[in-house]
Design an enzyme around this catalytic site. Structure first.
Site, PDB file in Angstrom:
ATOM      1  N   LYS A 108       0.848  -1.205   0.000  1.00  0.00           N
ATOM      2  CA  LYS A 108       0.000   0.000   0.000  1.00  0.00           C
ATOM      3  C   LYS A 108       0.875   1.245   0.000  1.00  0.00           C
ATOM      4  O   LYS A 108       0.732   2.132  -0.834  1.00  0.00           O
ATOM      5  CB  LYS A 108      -0.903   0.005   1.234  1.00  0.00           C
ATOM      6  CG  LYS A 108      -1.441   1.405   1.627  1.00  0.00           C
ATOM      7  CD  LYS A 108      -2.369   1.367   2.778  1.00  0.00           C
ATOM      8  CE  LYS A 108      -1.974   2.082   4.023  1.00  0.00           C
ATOM      9  NZ  LYS A 108      -1.687   3.447   4.079  1.00  0.00           N
ATOM     10  N   ASN A 109       1.841   1.307   0.952  1.00  0.00           N
ATOM     11  CA  ASN A 109       2.581   2.554   1.131  1.00  0.00           C
ATOM     12  C   ASN A 109       3.596   2.814   0.026  1.00  0.00           C
ATOM     13  O   ASN A 109       4.074   3.933  -0.120  1.00  0.00           O
ATOM     14  CB  ASN A 109       3.223   2.591   2.516  1.00  0.00           C
ATOM     15  CG  ASN A 109       2.147   2.740   3.591  1.00  0.00           C
ATOM     16  OD1 ASN A 109       1.004   3.102   3.275  1.00  0.00           O
ATOM     17  ND2 ASN A 109       2.488   2.456   4.821  1.00  0.00           N
ATOM     18  N   CYS A 161      -5.173   8.191   8.843  1.00  0.00           N
ATOM     19  CA  CYS A 161      -5.462   7.709  10.197  1.00  0.00           C
ATOM     20  C   CYS A 161      -5.184   8.780  11.245  1.00  0.00           C
ATOM     21  O   CYS A 161      -4.183   9.491  11.183  1.00  0.00           O
ATOM     22  CB  CYS A 161      -4.612   6.471  10.484  1.00  0.00           C
ATOM     23  SG  CYS A 161      -5.064   5.089   9.442  1.00  0.00           S
ATOM     24  N   ARG A 208       0.175  14.941  12.956  1.00  0.00           N
ATOM     25  CA  ARG A 208       0.684  14.690  11.593  1.00  0.00           C
ATOM     26  C   ARG A 208       0.850  15.988  10.795  1.00  0.00           C
ATOM     27  O   ARG A 208       0.247  16.176   9.744  1.00  0.00           O
ATOM     28  CB  ARG A 208      -0.206  13.691  10.872  1.00  0.00           C
ATOM     29  CG  ARG A 208      -0.395  12.403  11.635  1.00  0.00           C
ATOM     30  CD  ARG A 208      -1.178  11.367  10.880  1.00  0.00           C
ATOM     31  NE  ARG A 208      -0.336  10.638   9.927  1.00  0.00           N
ATOM     32  CZ  ARG A 208      -0.783   9.598   9.208  1.00  0.00           C
ATOM     33  NH1 ARG A 208      -2.047   9.236   9.295  1.00  0.00           N
ATOM     34  NH2 ARG A 208       0.038   8.967   8.380  1.00  0.00           N
ATOM     35  N   ASP A 222       3.695   0.741  12.320  1.00  0.00           N
ATOM     36  CA  ASP A 222       2.454   0.186  11.763  1.00  0.00           C
ATOM     37  C   ASP A 222       2.176  -1.224  12.266  1.00  0.00           C
ATOM     38  O   ASP A 222       1.052  -1.714  12.121  1.00  0.00           O
ATOM     39  CB  ASP A 222       2.497   0.166  10.230  1.00  0.00           C
ATOM     40  CG  ASP A 222       2.502   1.566   9.656  1.00  0.00           C
ATOM     41  OD1 ASP A 222       2.766   1.706   8.441  1.00  0.00           O
ATOM     42  OD2 ASP A 222       2.277   2.519  10.420  1.00  0.00           O
ATOM     43  N   ARG A 239      -9.005   0.000   3.622  1.00  0.00           N
ATOM     44  CA  ARG A 239      -8.126   1.024   3.059  1.00  0.00           C
ATOM     45  C   ARG A 239      -6.753   0.433   2.742  1.00  0.00           C
ATOM     46  O   ARG A 239      -6.082   0.881   1.835  1.00  0.00           O
ATOM     47  CB  ARG A 239      -7.965   2.192   4.041  1.00  0.00           C
ATOM     48  CG  ARG A 239      -9.149   3.121   4.120  1.00  0.00           C
ATOM     49  CD  ARG A 239      -8.745   4.411   4.800  1.00  0.00           C
ATOM     50  NE  ARG A 239      -7.439   4.822   4.314  1.00  0.00           N
ATOM     51  CZ  ARG A 239      -6.546   5.461   5.074  1.00  0.00           C
ATOM     52  NH1 ARG A 239      -6.834   5.754   6.321  1.00  0.00           N
ATOM     53  NH2 ARG A 239      -5.378   5.807   4.590  1.00  0.00           N
TER      54      ARG A 239
HETATM   55  C1  EPZ Z   1       3.796   7.093   6.542  1.00  0.00           C
HETATM   56  O1  EPZ Z   1       3.074   8.135   7.186  1.00  0.00           O
HETATM   57  C2  EPZ Z   1       2.831   5.928   6.392  1.00  0.00           C
HETATM   58  N1  EPZ Z   1       1.719   6.325   5.547  1.00  0.00           N
HETATM   59  C3  EPZ Z   1       2.320   5.500   7.766  1.00  0.00           C
HETATM   60  O2  EPZ Z   1       1.528   4.334   7.583  1.00  0.00           O
HETATM   61  C4  EPZ Z   1       3.519   5.118   8.641  1.00  0.00           C
HETATM   62  O3  EPZ Z   1       3.049   4.839   9.945  1.00  0.00           O
HETATM   63  C5  EPZ Z   1       4.523   6.273   8.685  1.00  0.00           C
HETATM   64  O4  EPZ Z   1       4.899   6.658   7.349  1.00  0.00           O
HETATM   65  C6  EPZ Z   1       5.794   5.903   9.439  1.00  0.00           C
HETATM   66  O5  EPZ Z   1       6.382   4.789   8.827  1.00  0.00           O
HETATM   67  C7  EPZ Z   1       1.899   6.278   4.199  1.00  0.00           C
HETATM   68  O6  EPZ Z   1       2.955   5.910   3.720  1.00  0.00           O
HETATM   69  C8  EPZ Z   1       0.721   6.667   3.360  1.00  0.00           C
HETATM   70  P1  EPZ Z   1       6.035  10.361   8.706  1.00  0.00           P
HETATM   71  P2  EPZ Z   1       3.708   9.636   7.229  1.00  0.00           P
HETATM   72  O7  EPZ Z   1       6.009  11.588   7.883  1.00  0.00           O
HETATM   73  O8  EPZ Z   1       4.436   9.883   5.986  1.00  0.00           O
HETATM   74  C9  EPZ Z   1       5.987  13.737  12.054  1.00  0.00           C
HETATM   75  C10 EPZ Z   1      -0.365   3.001   7.700  1.00  0.00           C
HETATM   76  O9  EPZ Z   1      -0.938   2.460   8.664  1.00  0.00           O
HETATM   77  N2  EPZ Z   1       6.070  14.703  10.951  1.00  0.00           N
HETATM   78  O10 EPZ Z   1       7.204   9.445   8.639  1.00  0.00           O
HETATM   79  O11 EPZ Z   1       2.624  10.550   7.632  1.00  0.00           O
HETATM   80  C11 EPZ Z   1       4.676  12.953  12.057  1.00  0.00           C
HETATM   81  O12 EPZ Z   1       3.654  13.683  12.700  1.00  0.00           O
HETATM   82  C12 EPZ Z   1       0.111   4.420   7.831  1.00  0.00           C
HETATM   83  O13 EPZ Z   1      -0.126   2.453   6.598  1.00  0.00           O
HETATM   84  C13 EPZ Z   1       6.227  16.061  11.246  1.00  0.00           C
HETATM   85  O14 EPZ Z   1       6.299  16.456  12.400  1.00  0.00           O
HETATM   86  O15 EPZ Z   1       4.743   9.469   8.436  1.00  0.00           O
HETATM   87  C14 EPZ Z   1       5.060  11.698  12.812  1.00  0.00           C
HETATM   88  O16 EPZ Z   1       5.008  11.979  14.199  1.00  0.00           O
HETATM   89  C15 EPZ Z   1      -0.221   5.039   9.181  1.00  0.00           C
HETATM   90  N3  EPZ Z   1       6.316  16.952  10.231  1.00  0.00           N
HETATM   91  C16 EPZ Z   1       6.504  11.475  12.389  1.00  0.00           C
HETATM   92  O17 EPZ Z   1       6.976  12.716  11.865  1.00  0.00           O
HETATM   93  C17 EPZ Z   1       6.244  16.558   8.906  1.00  0.00           C
HETATM   94  O18 EPZ Z   1       6.328  17.424   8.008  1.00  0.00           O
HETATM   95  C18 EPZ Z   1       6.669  10.437  11.285  1.00  0.00           C
HETATM   96  O19 EPZ Z   1       5.773  10.794  10.244  1.00  0.00           O
HETATM   97  C19 EPZ Z   1       6.073  15.190   8.624  1.00  0.00           C
HETATM   98  C20 EPZ Z   1       5.998  14.280   9.654  1.00  0.00           C
END
Ligand code: EPZ
Length: 425
Positions: free
Chosen positions: A26-27, A121, A126, A311, A403
């Site tokens: 998916k990702n 989610c 985020r 995840d 999803r």
């Molecule tokens: C991706 O989310 C995945 N989603 C998530 O999977 C996964 O949990 C996550 O990466 C971590 O591996 C998709 O790929 C569609 P991050 P993403 O940016 O990109 C903070 C699932 O169940 N952050 O690595 O949103 C953020 O709030 C989903 O398949 C900022 O502060 O994750 C989080 O605390 C859920 N500022 C941390 O970083 C930013 O600009 C990691 O987020 C971006 C992120």
């Protein structure tokens, strides 16, 4: 697509036995599909999972003017030649987090993008500050205001982007924009997840010049043009892990085929620590736990790849509720990813949550109960709990599961699970 209201009914106690084949990731798919807009030639993507997030992205690409044909299990064809749009509506964007990848893809394609703030989610605030920081480093004006994210540049120029924190989405978005920027971009403190490497391989198959994906520093030499390609995305790391946990949770014996065992090392190590048997094969993993012995309690700290994936924290927490002893989970990536544990207390689990730490006192057995899904992986966790529990569990809002998991009930039924959907209104 408005669906009739359904619940998932799970009758626990059946050991899962046999073989399951994991679907495409998916990702990775949700990053690769927007990336097709970086070319003006058709691309074919194989192994794309038939999940709701993919269907929403297909709708978004069609809204932008691209021609898209999808044959689930066969291929996804994207012909971007007619795609002259650059806006993504709230109606579409709020259905998934990955809608924000259209920012990087449209910036790379036409130097402008206007995308409603993404959904996804509810596992924390985020924010997207790092994405905007990356776009601005490449010379774009970028801001989020009134629920709309706008990004525009006269010309994207290669630059150095140093992320304050490791962000999968931020790394992907900057890679997409930088692939067509003028000059060289370095991304420092880059995410290293398997789907980052898969996206880099996809872009390179289009003629991009990306090096270092999978390490902390990614180098991207922007290209004037990218050509079409045919590419198969990697298997889903999190579905693989979820199936491994289902096998262990039901004291079964399951071989998950079509996966990449090295992507699962952190989970495999934990399952071994708990007392399950895990055997890596070429493109398969076999998980067994035929004994009635309870699992050992373990501690888990979620980390960026290659650490224990956030995840899979939710699905494995179900297993920890019946381990022999007290387990501690530290969720270091998201600030609100324990809502499924409230639901599991209804099944008898003994859990205490304090901020980003969950303390789980193992009990011998869960009992089936009505529970509600709050997010995608919470749904997976409740499915695991239902498969283990004595009696029947009704899982409300199972559409969250759709999803990110392709035909998961069929796969589990083929392994002996008693799991089905029921229309309730
Ligand atoms: C991706 O989310 C995945 N989603 C998530 O999977 C996964 O949990 C996550 O990466 C971590 O591996 C998709 O790929 C569609 P991050 P993403 O940016 O990109 C903070 C699932 O169940 N952050 O690595 O949103 C953020 O709030 C989903 O398949 C900022 O502060 O994750 C989080 O605390 C859920 N500022 C941390 O970083 C930013 O600009 C990691 O987020 C971006 C992120």
């Amino acid at each position: 697509m408005s669906k009739t209201k359904e619940i998932m009914i799970v009758t626990g106690g059946q050991p899962l036995e046999g073989e399951a084949r994991v679907s495409g990731g998916k990702n990775t798919a949700v990053a690769v599909i927007p990336a097709t807009l970086l070319s003006d030639e058709p691309s074919v993507i194989e192994n794309v999972p038939d999940i709701d997030d993919v269907h929403v992205l297909i709708d978004i690409l069609r809204d932008l003017g691209a021609k898209v044909e999808y044959e689930p299990g066969v291929r996804l064809l994207v012909d971007p030649r007619g795609a002259d749009g650059w806006q993504v509506s709230f109606r579409r964007a709020q259905k998934l987090r990955a809608s924000y990848y259209l920012l990087g893809a449209l910036l790379g394609r036409c130097n402008r993008a206007e995308v409603a703030s993404p959904g996804g989610c509810k596992i924390g605030t985020r924010p997207i500050d790092q994405h905007l920081k990356g776009f601005m480093a490449l010379g774009a004006e970028a801001e989020e205001r009134g629920g709309i994210i706008t990004a525009e540049a006269k010309e994207l120029r290669g630059s150095s982007v140093f992320f304050d924190i490791v962000t999968v989405g931020g790394t992907i978005n900057v890679m997409l924009a930088a692939a067509r920027a003028h000059g060289r971009t370095y991304i420092y403190n880059a995410a290293k997840e398997p789907h980052i490497v898969d996206l880099a391989n996809f872009l390179n198959s289009m003629g991009a010049r990306i090096k270092g994906a999978g390490t902390d520093v990614i180098r991207i030499d922007g290209q004037e043009r990218l050509h079409g390609t045919t590419y198969a995305v990697i298997p889903d790391q999190i579905e693989t892990g979820t199936l491994m946990i289902c096998a262990a949770a039901t004291h079964g014996d399951v071989t998950i085929r079509g996966c990449i065992p090295t992507h699962m090392d952190a989970l495999s190590a934990k399952l071994l620590e708990m007392g399950a048997h895990v055997q890596d094969q070429d493109d398969a993993i076999r998980v067994q736990h035929k004994s009635a012995l309870r699992y050992r309690a373990v501690n888990i700290k979620t980390q960026v790849y290659p650490g224990f994936p956030t995840d899979l924290q939710q699905p494995i927490s179900a297993l920890l509720t019946v381990a022999n002893g007290t387990s501690v989970i530290q969720e270091t990536i998201f600030e609100q990813r324990f809502r499924h544990l409230d639901e599991m207390t209804r099944m008898g689990a003994h859990v205490r949550v304090m901020d980003r730490t969950a303390i789980i006192d193992g009990i011998p057995q869960l009992f089936g109960a009505p529970v509600t899904t709050t997010d995608l992986r919470a749904g997976a966790a409740l499915m695991v709990a239902g498969l283990m529990a004595q009696g029947v569990t009704q899982i409300y809002e199972p559409e969250y599961i759709d999803r990110g998991y392709e035909h998961i009930e069929e796969k589990l039924r083929a392994l002996g699970a008693q799991i089905r959907r029921e229309v309730i209104e």
